[in-house]
Design a protein around this motif. Structure first.
Motif, PDB file in Angstrom:
ATOM      1  N   VAL A 116       0.837  -1.205   0.000  1.00  0.00           N
ATOM      2  CA  VAL A 116       0.000   0.000   0.000  1.00  0.00           C
ATOM      3  C   VAL A 116       0.873   1.257   0.000  1.00  0.00           C
ATOM      4  O   VAL A 116       0.574   2.227  -0.701  1.00  0.00           O
ATOM      5  CB  VAL A 116      -0.977  -0.017   1.204  1.00  0.00           C
ATOM      6  N   ASN A 117       1.957   1.234   0.745  1.00  0.00           N
ATOM      7  CA  ASN A 117       2.866   2.378   0.756  1.00  0.00           C
ATOM      8  C   ASN A 117       3.475   2.595  -0.630  1.00  0.00           C
ATOM      9  O   ASN A 117       3.591   3.731  -1.092  1.00  0.00           O
ATOM     10  CB  ASN A 117       3.968   2.179   1.800  1.00  0.00           C
ATOM     11  N   ALA A 118       3.840   1.521  -1.308  1.00  0.00           N
ATOM     12  CA  ALA A 118       4.403   1.648  -2.652  1.00  0.00           C
ATOM     13  C   ALA A 118       3.367   2.195  -3.636  1.00  0.00           C
ATOM     14  O   ALA A 118       3.714   2.947  -4.551  1.00  0.00           O
ATOM     15  CB  ALA A 118       4.932   0.300  -3.130  1.00  0.00           C
ATOM     16  N   LEU A 119       2.102   1.843  -3.431  1.00  0.00           N
ATOM     17  CA  LEU A 119       1.048   2.326  -4.327  1.00  0.00           C
ATOM     18  C   LEU A 119       0.830   3.834  -4.214  1.00  0.00           C
ATOM     19  O   LEU A 119       0.210   4.433  -5.092  1.00  0.00           O
ATOM     20  CB  LEU A 119      -0.260   1.576  -4.064  1.00  0.00           C
ATOM     21  N   ARG A 120       1.352   4.437  -3.160  1.00  0.00           N
ATOM     22  CA  ARG A 120       1.245   5.890  -3.027  1.00  0.00           C
ATOM     23  C   ARG A 120       1.983   6.601  -4.154  1.00  0.00           C
ATOM     24  O   ARG A 120       1.743   7.781  -4.418  1.00  0.00           O
ATOM     25  CB  ARG A 120       1.804   6.339  -1.679  1.00  0.00           C
ATOM     26  N   LEU A 121       2.864   5.899  -4.851  1.00  0.00           N
ATOM     27  CA  LEU A 121       3.550   6.498  -5.996  1.00  0.00           C
ATOM     28  C   LEU A 121       2.587   6.885  -7.096  1.00  0.00           C
ATOM     29  O   LEU A 121       2.858   7.791  -7.876  1.00  0.00           O
ATOM     30  CB  LEU A 121       4.585   5.532  -6.563  1.00  0.00           C
ATOM     31  N   ARG A 122       1.469   6.193  -7.161  1.00  0.00           N
ATOM     32  CA  ARG A 122       0.465   6.549  -8.170  1.00  0.00           C
ATOM     33  C   ARG A 122      -0.015   7.985  -7.984  1.00  0.00           C
ATOM     34  O   ARG A 122      -0.307   8.668  -8.944  1.00  0.00           O
ATOM     35  CB  ARG A 122      -0.714   5.593  -8.111  1.00  0.00           C
ATOM     36  N   GLN A 123      -0.103   8.425  -6.731  1.00  0.00           N
ATOM     37  CA  GLN A 123      -0.511   9.811  -6.465  1.00  0.00           C
ATOM     38  C   GLN A 123       0.524  10.772  -7.022  1.00  0.00           C
ATOM     39  O   GLN A 123       0.178  11.791  -7.622  1.00  0.00           O
ATOM     40  CB  GLN A 123      -0.681  10.043  -4.975  1.00  0.00           C
ATOM     41  N   ALA A 124       1.793  10.460  -6.831  1.00  0.00           N
ATOM     42  CA  ALA A 124       2.855  11.329  -7.341  1.00  0.00           C
ATOM     43  C   ALA A 124       2.832  11.340  -8.867  1.00  0.00           C
ATOM     44  O   ALA A 124       2.971  12.399  -9.489  1.00  0.00           O
ATOM     45  CB  ALA A 124       4.213  10.860  -6.836  1.00  0.00           C
ATOM     46  N   ALA A 125       2.633  10.193  -9.486  1.00  0.00           N
ATOM     47  CA  ALA A 125       2.593  10.118 -10.943  1.00  0.00           C
ATOM     48  C   ALA A 125       1.373  10.845 -11.498  1.00  0.00           C
ATOM     49  O   ALA A 125       1.438  11.440 -12.570  1.00  0.00           O
ATOM     50  CB  ALA A 125       2.598   8.664 -11.394  1.00  0.00           C
ATOM     51  N   ALA A 126       0.270  10.816 -10.768  1.00  0.00           N
ATOM     52  CA  ALA A 126      -0.955  11.473 -11.238  1.00  0.00           C
ATOM     53  C   ALA A 126      -0.773  12.977 -11.339  1.00  0.00           C
ATOM     54  O   ALA A 126      -1.383  13.622 -12.185  1.00  0.00           O
ATOM     55  CB  ALA A 126      -2.116  11.140 -10.314  1.00  0.00           C
ATOM     56  N   LYS A 127       0.078  13.552 -10.501  1.00  0.00           N
ATOM     57  CA  LYS A 127       0.333  14.995 -10.572  1.00  0.00           C
ATOM     58  C   LYS A 127       0.882  15.376 -11.933  1.00  0.00           C
ATOM     59  O   LYS A 127       0.560  16.412 -12.484  1.00  0.00           O
ATOM     60  CB  LYS A 127       1.343  15.408  -9.498  1.00  0.00           C
ATOM     61  N   PHE A 128       1.731  14.521 -12.484  1.00  0.00           N
ATOM     62  CA  PHE A 128       2.356  14.837 -13.757  1.00  0.00           C
ATOM     63  C   PHE A 128       1.406  14.607 -14.915  1.00  0.00           C
ATOM     64  O   PHE A 128       1.482  15.286 -15.921  1.00  0.00           O
ATOM     65  CB  PHE A 128       3.623  14.004 -13.939  1.00  0.00           C
ATOM     66  N   ASP A 129       0.475  13.658 -14.783  1.00  0.00           N
ATOM     67  CA  ASP A 129      -0.472  13.380 -15.845  1.00  0.00           C
ATOM     68  C   ASP A 129      -1.482  14.505 -16.014  1.00  0.00           C
ATOM     69  O   ASP A 129      -1.989  14.722 -17.098  1.00  0.00           O
ATOM     70  CB  ASP A 129      -1.230  12.075 -15.567  1.00  0.00           C
ATOM     71  N   THR A 130      -1.789  15.223 -14.947  1.00  0.00           N
ATOM     72  CA  THR A 130      -2.809  16.257 -15.024  1.00  0.00           C
ATOM     73  C   THR A 130      -2.279  17.556 -15.622  1.00  0.00           C
ATOM     74  O   THR A 130      -3.047  18.402 -16.038  1.00  0.00           O
ATOM     75  CB  THR A 130      -3.386  16.571 -13.633  1.00  0.00           C
ATOM     76  N   ARG A 131      -0.972  17.718 -15.659  1.00  0.00           N
ATOM     77  CA  ARG A 131      -0.405  18.940 -16.224  1.00  0.00           C
ATOM     78  C   ARG A 131      -0.228  18.758 -17.721  1.00  0.00           C
ATOM     79  O   ARG A 131       0.724  18.164 -18.179  1.00  0.00           O
ATOM     80  CB  ARG A 131       0.947  19.249 -15.582  1.00  0.00           C
TER      81      ARG A 131
END
Length: 147
Positions: A116-131
């Motif tokens: 679950v902690n590793a899946l938090r990377l998806r949040q970081a990656a999502a920041k870049f997808d929205t820009r």
């Protein structure tokens, strides 16, 4: 010249990230610790690069660096979680203070926590997808002036 500069930086203890897009950048991309190339780059540069980012803007470089830093933080956190679990749970289990069933449940919980902690990377990656880069089409008046 680029390779010499990379070697000098490496010799001084620096970690080198090379960004290149041309035929002449291939050897320098290979010489660097990490290398990036845009999708618009030559085939030689893309093949020599460790990562090919989309678009022609250099924002992809910043995004890749930020995402790799976030991934490194998650890895360190996961090592700390696993080490903490093993430092506490293994001695308790070895000394017989917990039953095998509880030890198995705790081990599974530890694995789930790390995942679950590793899946938090998806949040970081999502920041870049929205820009998204927006390209403004020239108005009719601008097109008429250009003609």
């Amino acid at each position: 010249e680029k390779i010499e500069h990379i070697e000098a930086l490496t010799a001084s203890g620096k970690t080198v990230l090379m960004v290149g897009d041309g035929l002449n950048d291939g050897p320098a991309l290979t010489a660097a610790h990490a290398s990036l190339s845009p999708t618009s780059a030559s085939d030689v540069a893309q093949n020599a690069a460790d990562l090919v980012f989309q678009g022609e803007h250099l924002r992809g470089v910043s995004d890749a660096v930020q995402l790799s830093r976030a991934a490194r933080r998650r890895m360190i956190e996961n090592f700390a979680l696993a080490l903490g679990y093993n430092a506490i749970a293994v001695p308790l289990a070895a000394l017989g203070f917990v039953t095998p069933l509880i030890a198995a449940i705790a081990m599974s919980s530890s694995s789930l926590l790390v995942t679950v902690n590793a899946l938090r990377l998806r949040q970081a990656a999502a920041k870049f997808d929205t820009r998204k880069t927006t390209v403004q089409e020239p108005s009719e008046a601008q097109q008429a002036r250009a003609a």
